[in-house]
Motif scaffolding. Structure first.
Motif, PDB file in Angstrom:
ATOM      1  N   PRO A  72       6.604  -7.982   7.813  1.00 37.03           N
ATOM      2  CA  PRO A  72       5.512  -8.850   8.264  1.00 37.03           C
ATOM      3  C   PRO A  72       5.421 -10.137   7.442  1.00 37.03           C
ATOM      4  CG  PRO A  72       4.670  -6.958   7.053  1.00 37.03           C
ATOM      5  CD  PRO A  72       6.118  -6.697   7.275  1.00 37.03           C
ATOM      6  N   PRO A  73       5.092 -11.250   8.105  1.00 36.81           N
ATOM      7  CA  PRO A  73       4.987 -12.528   7.386  1.00 36.81           C
ATOM      8  C   PRO A  73       3.768 -12.605   6.477  1.00 36.81           C
ATOM      9  CG  PRO A  73       4.307 -12.796   9.662  1.00 36.81           C
ATOM     10  CD  PRO A  73       4.853 -11.408   9.544  1.00 36.81           C
ATOM     11  N   PHE A  74       2.792 -11.752   6.701  1.00 34.58           N
ATOM     12  CA  PHE A  74       1.585 -11.723   5.877  1.00 34.58           C
ATOM     13  C   PHE A  74       1.292 -10.289   5.466  1.00 34.58           C
ATOM     14  CE2 PHE A  74       1.085 -14.913   9.270  1.00 34.58           C
ATOM     15  CZ  PHE A  74       1.182 -16.067   8.491  1.00 34.58           C
ATOM     16  N   HIS A  75       0.629 -10.131   4.367  1.00 32.19           N
ATOM     17  CA  HIS A  75       0.284  -8.786   3.872  1.00 32.19           C
ATOM     18  C   HIS A  75      -1.226  -8.609   3.948  1.00 32.19           C
ATOM     19  CE1 HIS A  75       4.388  -7.910   2.683  1.00 32.19           C
ATOM     20  NE2 HIS A  75       4.448  -9.133   2.184  1.00 32.19           N
ATOM     21  N   SER A  76      -1.688  -8.471   5.183  1.00 31.75           N
ATOM     22  CA  SER A  76      -3.120  -8.248   5.412  1.00 31.75           C
ATOM     23  C   SER A  76      -3.327  -7.170   6.463  1.00 31.75           C
ATOM     24  CB  SER A  76      -3.791  -9.555   5.861  1.00 31.75           C
ATOM     25  OG  SER A  76      -3.177 -10.059   7.031  1.00 31.75           O
ATOM     26  N   GLY A  77      -2.387  -6.247   6.555  1.00 30.68           N
ATOM     27  CA  GLY A  77      -2.447  -5.221   7.589  1.00 30.68           C
ATOM     28  C   GLY A  77      -3.261  -4.001   7.226  1.00 30.68           C
ATOM     29  N   THR A  78      -3.756  -3.930   5.987  1.00 32.01           N
ATOM     30  CA  THR A  78      -4.613  -2.819   5.578  1.00 32.01           C
ATOM     31  C   THR A  78      -5.800  -3.377   4.806  1.00 32.01           C
ATOM     32  OG1 THR A  78      -3.542  -2.457   3.423  1.00 32.01           O
ATOM     33  CG2 THR A  78      -2.575  -1.324   5.331  1.00 32.01           C
ATOM     34  N   LEU A  79      -6.840  -2.553   4.684  1.00 29.10           N
ATOM     35  CA  LEU A  79      -8.012  -2.968   3.915  1.00 29.10           C
ATOM     36  C   LEU A  79      -7.660  -3.225   2.456  1.00 29.10           C
ATOM     37  CD1 LEU A  79     -10.758  -0.543   5.286  1.00 29.10           C
ATOM     38  CD2 LEU A  79     -10.526  -2.992   5.758  1.00 29.10           C
ATOM     39  N   GLU A  80      -6.684  -2.486   1.960  1.00 31.13           N
ATOM     40  CA  GLU A  80      -6.285  -2.637   0.567  1.00 31.13           C
ATOM     41  C   GLU A  80      -5.580  -3.967   0.308  1.00 31.13           C
ATOM     42  OE1 GLU A  80      -7.257   1.323   1.525  1.00 31.13           O
ATOM     43  OE2 GLU A  80      -5.680   0.088   2.437  1.00 31.13           O
ATOM     44  N   GLU A  81      -4.891  -4.486   1.323  1.00 28.67           N
ATOM     45  CA  GLU A  81      -4.121  -5.715   1.153  1.00 28.67           C
ATOM     46  C   GLU A  81      -4.885  -6.969   1.570  1.00 28.67           C
ATOM     47  OE1 GLU A  81       0.487  -4.681   1.906  1.00 28.67           O
ATOM     48  OE2 GLU A  81      -0.803  -4.345   3.637  1.00 28.67           O
TER      49      GLU A  81
END
Length: 229
Positions: free
Chosen positions: A185-194
């Motif tokens: 993925p181009p961004f690391h915002s796929g989980t609440l932790e990230e």
């Protein structure tokens, strides 16, 4: 021997909840996939994509795997006894009872999560306990023949895991390579932790309408259970 997969398709479905595992299952040798609804008229997904059911509840063959995807459209299913009765009847015969995203709440409404570990989309995890489930974080959570997947894209990983369980690791890896599933993925915002606090807040606001409707439905279900016979 042909393995029959049945995926529920309904108005307001999150199309990737359906099409991600569908693509995995349909790419597997020896699999036959059915898209199931009350009739075979096209249904419109939450993102306005038309989807074509292939069999009705009455025509559906015996299923080895039954899968309930999620999306805003599940709100109506939580109180639809025709749908819940169908799911219960087919789950009783299936080798695996499964869901993607908020589809697990429909399994719960059908009475299939009591005492079972289960997962769902992060924005609905707290609803699982209302159905007697043990909320369990994870992209794929298995408890006996119950397999539940997390939000939306988890359906790809889930699909491969189910194929591995039924056909073996080599077939699952063959499907994975044929679909070139190697996420970066181009961004690391796929989980609440990230995700950042701002992104989480924006996302919660975007999902607030469906969540509020779901809260009202669950309140009605709980109230009806407490009424004296």
């Amino acid at each position: 021997m042909t393995i029959h997969f049945g995926l529920l398709v309904f108005p307001g479905i999150q199309q990737l909840d359906l099409t991600a595992p569908y693509e995995i299952f349909a790419s597997t040798e020896g699999a036959e996939v059915h898209l199931i609804w009350k009739d075979t008229q096209p249904v419109i997904s939450a993102t306005k994509l038309a989807l074509q059911p292939t069999v009705t509840f009455d025509d559906c063959p015996k299923l080895d795997v039954i899968c309930v995807p999620g999306g805003g459209g599940i709100n109506a299913l939580l109180e639809d006894e025709t749908v819940l009765s169908f799911i219960r009847s087919r789950a009783a015969q299936a080798r695996f009872i499964t869901s993607v995203c908020t589809g697990s709440l429909v399994l719960g409404a059908a009475g299939l999560l009591n005492g079972k570990k289960a997962t769902t989309h992060w924005n609905a995890q707290d609803f699982l306990a209302n159905f007697g489930a043990i909320p369990t974080a994870g992209r794929i959570v298995q408890d006996g023949n119950l397999i539940t997947a997390g939000g939306v894209t988890a359906g790809i990983d889930f699909g491969l895991a189910v194929v591995a369980a039924l056909f073996g690791k080599e077939e699952a890896e063959t499907v994975q390579l044929s679909l070139e599933y190697a996420p970066q993925p181009p961004f690391h915002s796929g989980t609440l932790e990230e995700a950042t606090a701002d992104v989480i807040a924006r996302t919660r606001r975007r999902l607030a309408g469906s969540r509020m409707a779901r809260e009202a439905i669950l309140a009605r279900l709980i109230a009806s259970e407490r009424k004296p016979a």
